[in-house]
Design a protein around this motif. Structure first.
Motif, PDB file in Angstrom:
ATOM      1  N   MET A   1       0.968  -1.241  -0.221  1.00  0.00           N
ATOM      2  CA  MET A   1       0.042   0.022  -0.002  1.00  0.00           C
ATOM      3  C   MET A   1       0.990   1.213  -0.306  1.00  0.00           C
ATOM      4  SD  MET A   1      -3.071   1.351   2.702  1.00  0.00           S
ATOM      5  CE  MET A   1      -1.502   1.562   4.051  1.00  0.00           C
ATOM      6  N   ASP A  60      -4.996   6.311  -2.709  1.00  0.00           N
ATOM      7  CA  ASP A  60      -4.132   5.001  -2.374  1.00  0.00           C
ATOM      8  C   ASP A  60      -3.854   4.667  -3.689  1.00  0.00           C
ATOM      9  OD1 ASP A  60      -2.959   3.167  -1.566  1.00  0.00           O
ATOM     10  OD2 ASP A  60      -4.279   2.040  -0.276  1.00  0.00           O
ATOM     11  N   HIS A  87     -11.312   1.640   3.495  1.00  0.00           N
ATOM     12  CA  HIS A  87      -9.799   2.409   3.694  1.00  0.00           C
ATOM     13  C   HIS A  87      -9.415   3.258   4.891  1.00  0.00           C
ATOM     14  CE1 HIS A  87      -8.514   1.171  -0.338  1.00  0.00           C
ATOM     15  NE2 HIS A  87      -9.726   1.318  -0.704  1.00  0.00           N
ATOM     16  N   ARG A  89      -8.730   3.661   8.997  1.00  0.00           N
ATOM     17  CA  ARG A  89      -7.757   3.501   9.917  1.00  0.00           C
ATOM     18  C   ARG A  89      -6.242   3.353   9.197  1.00  0.00           C
ATOM     19  NH1 ARG A  89      -9.896   2.442  14.824  1.00  0.00           N
ATOM     20  NH2 ARG A  89     -11.951   1.973  14.987  1.00  0.00           N
ATOM     21  N   ARG A  90      -5.766   3.904   8.180  1.00  0.00           N
ATOM     22  CA  ARG A  90      -4.812   3.776   7.375  1.00  0.00           C
ATOM     23  C   ARG A  90      -4.038   5.241   7.324  1.00  0.00           C
ATOM     24  NH1 ARG A  90      -6.576  -0.426   2.433  1.00  0.00           N
ATOM     25  NH2 ARG A  90      -7.542  -1.841   3.870  1.00  0.00           N
ATOM     26  N   HIS A  92      -5.520   8.092   6.161  1.00  0.00           N
ATOM     27  CA  HIS A  92      -5.843   8.906   4.976  1.00  0.00           C
ATOM     28  C   HIS A  92      -6.652  10.176   5.726  1.00  0.00           C
ATOM     29  CE1 HIS A  92      -4.986   6.181   2.048  1.00  0.00           C
ATOM     30  NE2 HIS A  92      -5.449   5.227   2.648  1.00  0.00           N
TER      31      HIS A  92
END
Length: 305
Positions: A1, A60, A87, A89-90, A92
């Motif tokens: 990712m 992403d 998407h 908890r990454r 963003h």
């Protein structure tokens, strides 16, 4: 990712494919959160020709995974921020939040979280954003609307449907006076009003205008869409506040939409949580709390010692 990134769309406008991608993202977020992820104003501001609007896109790779919108509001900005549920908890959301601060360059920013989600609350807390406003969504069943007692109008007041074109300037002036202290509604222009005329749901017979001596003194604007009703806007001239005109108009508006709704359908409305008289009025007419939206304010900029 790949690492989360955010960029501002050039020229402050989105092309058609990007607008569709934003709307698809908003639909996914709405389903996941049980709340409308982008307000009507925000959706209208996706269209070209909206000055003072900035769009932030979190990607992403080539996939749009987050979106934030900032619109000029006074000396600062207001807007909305959302992230694709698949998407989250990454990072963003944090990247978009940081990008709004960079764009604002020290000016105040206020962002809405629709549905008061725990994720938004946690992100705001981590970044020092303060919870400053609550917008309640109240709801009631359509059953029984025609049974509401019809309040008398003041003797000098008559009610008629608004005439698009002929009443535009007068309505905008009344709306500005009725909502002089409201951070959004009071800023409506004739262009904003006419943008609603172009919507499929607009029905001029459901925009009731109260007049006294030929001058507008109040209005009740109802909306029917997707089998549900909504109190869109209710406004009364300051000189008529507290005299019962708002209730008289609202009951007439509710009765006007009753025939277009199934008994099991709902009618909803939005009201600021600290507007105690309005909340009391709606509660007495059978409305109860269904959801809440929260607005967060950016931290005050740090100053050098």
């Amino acid at each position: 990712m790949t690492a989360p990134t955010a960029r501002i769309a050039r020229g402050g406008e989105l092309d058609a494919p990007t607008r569709e991608a934003v709307l698809a993202l908003a639909a996914a977020a709405s389903r996941a959160d049980g709340a409308t992820a982008l307000s009507e104003d925000a959706v209208l501001r996706l269209e070209p020709g909206r000055p003072g609007v900035h769009h932030l896109l979190a990607r992403d790779g080539d996939v749009l995974v987050g979106y934030a919108q900032l619109a000029v509001a006074g000396d600062g900005f207001e807007g909305e921020l959302l992230v694709d549920p698949a998407h989250r908890r990454r990072g963003h959301g944090a990247a978009l939040l940081a990008a709004t601060g960079e764009l604002a360059a020290g000016r105040d920013v206020r962002l809405w979280s629709h549905g008061d989600t725990p994720g938004a609350a946690a992100l705001a807390a981590r970044r020092g954003w303060a919870r400053v406003r609550e917008l309640l969504r109240l709801e009631r069943r359509a059953e029984g609307l025609l049974d509401l007692p019809l309040p008398d109008l003041p003797g000098d007041v008559r009610v008629r449907p608004l005439v698009p074109g002929a009443d535009d300037d007068a309505w905008v002036a009344l709306n500005a006076a009725a909502f002089a202290t409201h951070p959004e509604q009071g800023r409506w222009t004739v262009q904003d009003l006419r943008a609603r005329y172009a919507e499929d749901w607009f029905d001029p017979s459901l925009l009731l205008l109260a007049e006294a001596a030929g001058e507008p003194v109040g209005f009740c604007w109802m909306k029917v869409e997707g089998g549900a009703g909504e109190l869109y806007v209710l406004g009364v001239a300051p000189s008529r506040a507290g005299a019962g005109l708002g209730r008289a108009l609202l009951v007439r508006g509710l009765r006007a939409v009753a025939g277009a709704l199934a008994p099991s359908a709902t009618v909803d409305l939005y009201v600021d949580g600290d507007n105690v008289p309005a909340v009391r009025l709606y509660t007495r007419l059978g409305f109860g709390r269904a959801a809440v939206d929260v607005q967060y304010a950016s931290p005050a900029p740090r100053t050098a010692p």
